[in-house]
Design an enzyme around this catalytic site. Sequence first.
Site, short mmCIF file in Angstrom:
data_model
loop_
_atom_site.label_atom_id
_atom_site.label_comp_id
_atom_site.label_asym_id
_atom_site.label_seq_id
_atom_site.Cartn_x
_atom_site.Cartn_y
_atom_site.Cartn_z
N GLU A 1 -3.11 7.76 -4.55
CA GLU A 1 -3.69 7.27 -5.84
C GLU A 1 -4.77 7.95 -6.31
OE1 GLU A 1 -3.79 3.06 -5.67
OE2 GLU A 1 -1.61 2.89 -4.84
N ARG B 1 0.87 -1.11 -0.10
CA ARG B 1 0.00 -0.11 0.00
C ARG B 1 0.99 1.24 0.14
NH1 ARG B 1 -3.42 -2.69 -1.58
NH2 ARG B 1 -5.67 -3.19 -0.82
N HIS C 1 -0.82 0.37 -9.92
CA HIS C 1 -1.71 -0.58 -8.98
C HIS C 1 -2.31 -1.73 -9.60
CE1 HIS C 1 -3.52 -0.66 -4.60
NE2 HIS C 1 -3.33 -1.78 -5.12
C1 DGY Z 1 -5.68 -5.89 -3.30
O1 DGY Z 1 -6.38 -6.56 -3.63
O2 DGY Z 1 -5.48 -5.44 -2.07
C2 DGY Z 1 -4.85 -5.29 -4.39
O3 DGY Z 1 -4.14 -4.35 -4.03
C3 DGY Z 1 -5.42 -4.79 -5.44
O4 DGY Z 1 -5.88 -6.13 -6.06
#
Ligand code: DGY
Length: 331
Positions: A268, A239, A286
């Site tokens: 983002e 993240r 992402h």
């Molecule tokens: C998640 O699933 O947490 C990813 O960041 C996106 O698929």
Amino acid sequence: MSKPSVYVTRMIPADCIAALREHFDVDVNPDDRALTHEDLKQQVRGRDAVISLLTDRIDGEVLDAAGRQCKIVANYAVGFNNFDIDAATARNVILTNTPGVLDDATATLTFTLLLATARRIGESERFVRQGEWQGWAPMAFVGLDVDRRTLGIAGLGRIGKNVARKAAGFDMKIIYSDVRRDLDFEASFNAVYVDKPTLLAQSDFLTLHVPLLPETKHYIGAAELRQMKKTAVLINASRGPVVDEAALVEALREKIIWGAGLDVFEEEPALAPGLAALDNVVIVPHIASATTETRLKMGEIAVRNIVNVLAGKAPDTCVNPEVLRQISRDF
Ligand code: DGY
């Protein structure tokens, strides 16, 4: 009798929507964009279940707007930092995510970023496309070796372990840091459990797989970047806020570390000022879980969780299991 009503906050694979429609009245956000918080509150009104994305903040306001009949919000993601868990638990709303099915895809993208950064794929590809290539040159785009280098893993969950499996093919030495030691992992991968300062100081490649929690916000900041090797590469597919992005821009610009590969960003889709102008960073939007099969499997879990919960059964995955204990159903 009318069917329960389900809202999907953005289009997911059509097969998943079709599977939902076998059981429920389903509405899907018709626009290929994230909903604003206000739109989200409007759209969830009166729904029995919602499929949400990591871009949807599911807080008390949204759950109150949905109404007391809303039983479940199923995130189409493994990460769930967009959920206000306490708010949902207080309202007996079950929250679910999609663990397990995106480990391969996410670890593959992590390793892709590692290789692309080490071998300067982004900048050399731009160079060729811009018509600047004049032929083979001994000193052009000289990068880093990966084989037998030290891979540091921060956060040894399923994805971190999967990255270690891929690193084994490059004979990398594995060091890792986590809140828990994993002796089986250490035995299988000849891995060494280290504290954070050692992880920072010894990693040639440092990959982040911690969840975003108050304690992991800015896990990597200016001080940490200064503790890393000047030749080190930082990879983040967890993240964005786990890294202080402004501090990273500074460190990349000043060559405090060698490079970075990023799938995720603090705000983002905005990037920290100056990031996109740097050549020693590989940036992707992402996309770690973005393979056809993975995205389908994520949807299958979300759909199954909704079908189960609206039939009075327990979901396969749940991030606030207290609710399952709180509510008087035959789980
Ligand atoms: C998640 O699933 O947490 C990813 O960041 C996106 O698929």
